[in-house]
Scaffold this motif. Structure first.
Motif, PDB file in Angstrom:
ATOM      1  N   PHE A  55      -0.036  -3.185  -4.419  1.00  0.00           N
ATOM      2  CA  PHE A  55       0.029  -1.853  -5.010  1.00  0.00           C
ATOM      3  C   PHE A  55       0.039  -0.769  -3.940  1.00  0.00           C
ATOM      4  O   PHE A  55       0.740   0.235  -4.065  1.00  0.00           O
ATOM      5  CB  PHE A  55      -1.148  -1.621  -5.954  1.00  0.00           C
ATOM      6  CG  PHE A  55      -1.042  -2.348  -7.272  1.00  0.00           C
ATOM      7  CD1 PHE A  55       0.158  -2.873  -7.704  1.00  0.00           C
ATOM      8  CD2 PHE A  55      -2.163  -2.507  -8.077  1.00  0.00           C
ATOM      9  CE1 PHE A  55       0.258  -3.544  -8.922  1.00  0.00           C
ATOM     10  CE2 PHE A  55      -2.073  -3.170  -9.300  1.00  0.00           C
ATOM     11  CZ  PHE A  55      -0.860  -3.692  -9.721  1.00  0.00           C
ATOM     12  N   ASP A  56      -0.748  -0.953  -2.881  1.00  0.00           N
ATOM     13  CA  ASP A  56      -0.798   0.062  -1.829  1.00  0.00           C
ATOM     14  C   ASP A  56       0.530   0.130  -1.080  1.00  0.00           C
ATOM     15  O   ASP A  56       0.971   1.212  -0.675  1.00  0.00           O
ATOM     16  CB  ASP A  56      -1.940  -0.245  -0.864  1.00  0.00           C
ATOM     17  CG  ASP A  56      -2.653   1.017  -0.382  1.00  0.00           C
ATOM     18  OD1 ASP A  56      -2.414   2.094  -0.970  1.00  0.00           O
ATOM     19  OD2 ASP A  56      -3.450   0.936   0.563  1.00  0.00           O
ATOM     20  N   ILE A  57       1.173  -1.013  -0.892  1.00  0.00           N
ATOM     21  CA  ILE A  57       2.502  -1.013  -0.265  1.00  0.00           C
ATOM     22  C   ILE A  57       3.498  -0.287  -1.162  1.00  0.00           C
ATOM     23  O   ILE A  57       4.316   0.512  -0.691  1.00  0.00           O
ATOM     24  CB  ILE A  57       2.969  -2.457   0.006  1.00  0.00           C
ATOM     25  CG1 ILE A  57       2.042  -3.119   1.013  1.00  0.00           C
ATOM     26  CG2 ILE A  57       4.414  -2.480   0.503  1.00  0.00           C
ATOM     27  CD1 ILE A  57       2.228  -4.622   1.116  1.00  0.00           C
ATOM     28  N   HIS A  58       3.446  -0.573  -2.446  1.00  0.00           N
ATOM     29  CA  HIS A  58       4.323   0.095  -3.422  1.00  0.00           C
ATOM     30  C   HIS A  58       4.103   1.606  -3.351  1.00  0.00           C
ATOM     31  O   HIS A  58       5.061   2.391  -3.296  1.00  0.00           O
ATOM     32  CB  HIS A  58       4.002  -0.428  -4.819  1.00  0.00           C
ATOM     33  CG  HIS A  58       4.979  -0.023  -5.879  1.00  0.00           C
ATOM     34  ND1 HIS A  58       5.237   1.294  -6.194  1.00  0.00           N
ATOM     35  CD2 HIS A  58       5.747  -0.769  -6.714  1.00  0.00           C
ATOM     36  CE1 HIS A  58       6.119   1.343  -7.174  1.00  0.00           C
ATOM     37  NE2 HIS A  58       6.450   0.107  -7.508  1.00  0.00           N
ATOM     38  N   ARG A  59       2.838   2.013  -3.328  1.00  0.00           N
ATOM     39  CA  ARG A  59       2.490   3.439  -3.282  1.00  0.00           C
ATOM     40  C   ARG A  59       3.046   4.087  -2.014  1.00  0.00           C
ATOM     41  O   ARG A  59       3.608   5.186  -2.052  1.00  0.00           O
ATOM     42  CB  ARG A  59       0.970   3.576  -3.351  1.00  0.00           C
ATOM     43  CG  ARG A  59       0.459   4.962  -3.643  1.00  0.00           C
ATOM     44  CD  ARG A  59      -1.045   4.935  -3.837  1.00  0.00           C
ATOM     45  NE  ARG A  59      -1.435   4.282  -5.088  1.00  0.00           N
ATOM     46  CZ  ARG A  59      -2.041   3.100  -5.182  1.00  0.00           C
ATOM     47  NH1 ARG A  59      -2.352   2.419  -4.090  1.00  0.00           N
ATOM     48  NH2 ARG A  59      -2.361   2.595  -6.364  1.00  0.00           N
ATOM     49  N   HIS A  60       2.895   3.401  -0.890  1.00  0.00           N
ATOM     50  CA  HIS A  60       3.382   3.950   0.376  1.00  0.00           C
ATOM     51  C   HIS A  60       4.911   3.983   0.394  1.00  0.00           C
ATOM     52  O   HIS A  60       5.512   4.930   0.918  1.00  0.00           O
ATOM     53  CB  HIS A  60       2.867   3.104   1.537  1.00  0.00           C
ATOM     54  CG  HIS A  60       3.189   3.670   2.884  1.00  0.00           C
ATOM     55  ND1 HIS A  60       2.721   4.894   3.311  1.00  0.00           N
ATOM     56  CD2 HIS A  60       3.962   3.193   3.897  1.00  0.00           C
ATOM     57  CE1 HIS A  60       3.168   5.133   4.527  1.00  0.00           C
ATOM     58  NE2 HIS A  60       3.923   4.113   4.895  1.00  0.00           N
ATOM     59  N   GLY A  61       5.530   2.963  -0.177  1.00  0.00           N
ATOM     60  CA  GLY A  61       6.991   2.949  -0.243  1.00  0.00           C
ATOM     61  C   GLY A  61       7.529   4.135  -1.020  1.00  0.00           C
ATOM     62  O   GLY A  61       8.528   4.760  -0.626  1.00  0.00           O
ATOM     63  N   MET A  62       6.880   4.488  -2.126  1.00  0.00           N
ATOM     64  CA  MET A  62       7.310   5.660  -2.896  1.00  0.00           C
ATOM     65  C   MET A  62       7.067   6.941  -2.108  1.00  0.00           C
ATOM     66  O   MET A  62       7.889   7.865  -2.134  1.00  0.00           O
ATOM     67  CB  MET A  62       6.579   5.714  -4.239  1.00  0.00           C
ATOM     68  CG  MET A  62       7.037   4.686  -5.251  1.00  0.00           C
ATOM     69  SD  MET A  62       8.831   4.679  -5.554  1.00  0.00           S
ATOM     70  CE  MET A  62       9.143   6.411  -5.978  1.00  0.00           C
ATOM     71  N   ALA A  63       5.966   7.017  -1.390  1.00  0.00           N
ATOM     72  CA  ALA A  63       5.693   8.209  -0.575  1.00  0.00           C
ATOM     73  C   ALA A  63       6.768   8.394   0.489  1.00  0.00           C
ATOM     74  O   ALA A  63       7.184   9.536   0.786  1.00  0.00           O
ATOM     75  CB  ALA A  63       4.314   8.093   0.069  1.00  0.00           C
ATOM     76  N   LEU A  64       7.242   7.305   1.064  1.00  0.00           N
ATOM     77  CA  LEU A  64       8.311   7.384   2.058  1.00  0.00           C
ATOM     78  C   LEU A  64       9.597   7.929   1.437  1.00  0.00           C
ATOM     79  O   LEU A  64      10.318   8.718   2.059  1.00  0.00           O
ATOM     80  CB  LEU A  64       8.559   6.005   2.668  1.00  0.00           C
ATOM     81  CG  LEU A  64       7.457   5.464   3.589  1.00  0.00           C
ATOM     82  CD1 LEU A  64       7.708   4.000   3.912  1.00  0.00           C
ATOM     83  CD2 LEU A  64       7.381   6.297   4.868  1.00  0.00           C
ATOM     84  N   LEU A  65       9.893   7.516   0.202  1.00  0.00           N
ATOM     85  CA  LEU A  65      11.098   7.999  -0.467  1.00  0.00           C
ATOM     86  C   LEU A  65      10.999   9.492  -0.780  1.00  0.00           C
ATOM     87  O   LEU A  65      11.938  10.256  -0.521  1.00  0.00           O
ATOM     88  CB  LEU A  65      11.350   7.208  -1.748  1.00  0.00           C
ATOM     89  CG  LEU A  65      11.704   5.725  -1.588  1.00  0.00           C
ATOM     90  CD1 LEU A  65      11.971   5.096  -2.942  1.00  0.00           C
ATOM     91  CD2 LEU A  65      12.907   5.553  -0.668  1.00  0.00           C
ATOM     92  N   PHE A  66       9.877   9.908  -1.347  1.00  0.00           N
ATOM     93  CA  PHE A  66       9.695  11.331  -1.622  1.00  0.00           C
ATOM     94  C   PHE A  66       9.751  12.139  -0.323  1.00  0.00           C
ATOM     95  O   PHE A  66      10.342  13.232  -0.278  1.00  0.00           O
ATOM     96  CB  PHE A  66       8.359  11.581  -2.329  1.00  0.00           C
ATOM     97  CG  PHE A  66       8.386  11.367  -3.812  1.00  0.00           C
ATOM     98  CD1 PHE A  66       8.956  12.308  -4.653  1.00  0.00           C
ATOM     99  CD2 PHE A  66       7.841  10.226  -4.377  1.00  0.00           C
ATOM    100  CE1 PHE A  66       8.987  12.117  -6.034  1.00  0.00           C
ATOM    101  CE2 PHE A  66       7.853  10.025  -5.752  1.00  0.00           C
ATOM    102  CZ  PHE A  66       8.431  10.982  -6.580  1.00  0.00           C
TER     103      PHE A  66
END
Length: 203
Positions: A55-66
């Motif tokens: 989940f934390d990787i998913h969260r960070h991946g979305m932050a990178l996209l934004f």
């Protein structure tokens, strides 16, 4: 000998690579620890379970996209120039953060088909809502372009899903280990975006 302190960033990057290569279900914390040359217990110091780490990787991946796309929304020019800049930023982020974004896509599959606890389902619902907000950025920009006549008369929801899906397919065929040059990634991203955007312009 004193043990080297693991950083969360190291754990996230290594785990993202494991999940990308082996998938969520096949990856274990032992796999992540082994790749880092550490013990599983040192990962447990930061994460209580594999799911929490995912989940934390998913969260960070979305932050990178934004973080990539939101600045591109300030690009000077007409509505299609802004849209193209947003798509270019998204494509580059997919190529540059290949492992993280592969986990984001796995998260969507887990949300649809995975057997999760109610608490895990709630977290994943929140992560999927973040993906929806990301998609909304493109829907809003396409709506502007359609209103000023520069976008073809398309169903915006379908157009956004198709274009973003076209870019995200690079997570399947792109091989980052064969391409470590940032300039080459920019050229590839530009070719991807140009191919997709050509179908969006009003004729």
């Amino acid at each position: 000998m004193q043990r080297r302190t693991l950083s969360i960033q190291e754990i996230l990057q290594t785990a993202a690579e494991c999940f990308m290569e082996q998938g969520f279900h096949a990856t274990t914390l032992d796999d992540v620890a082994r790749r880092m040359g550490a013990t599983k217990g040192r990962i447990y110091h930061y994460y209580a379970s594999k799911v929490d780490l995912f989940f934390d990787i998913h969260r960070h991946g979305m932050a990178l996209l934004f973080g990539a796309v939101e600045p591109a929304m300030q690009t000077p020019g007409n509505s299609m120039a802004v849209l193209e800049a947003m798509l270019m930023a998204h494509a580059k982020a997919l190529l540059e953060h290949h492992a993280y974004e592969s986990v984001v896509v796995q998260g969507v599959q887990l949300h649809r088909f995975g057997a999760l606890t109610p608490a895990q389902r709630q977290v994943l619902d929140e992560l999927i809502a973040s993906r929806d907000r990301f998609e909304l950025l493109f829907k809003q920009q396409m709506a502007v372009a359609k209103a000023d006549g520069s976008l073809a008369d398309l169903d915006i929801s379908i157009a956004v899903k198709t274009v973003l899906g076209g870019l995200q397919w690079s997570l399947i065929w792109y091989r980052p280990e064969a391409d470590t040059n940032a300039a080459a990634r920019r050229r590839l991203a530009a070719k991807m975006v140009r191919t997709l955007v050509s179908g969006l312009h009003a004729r």
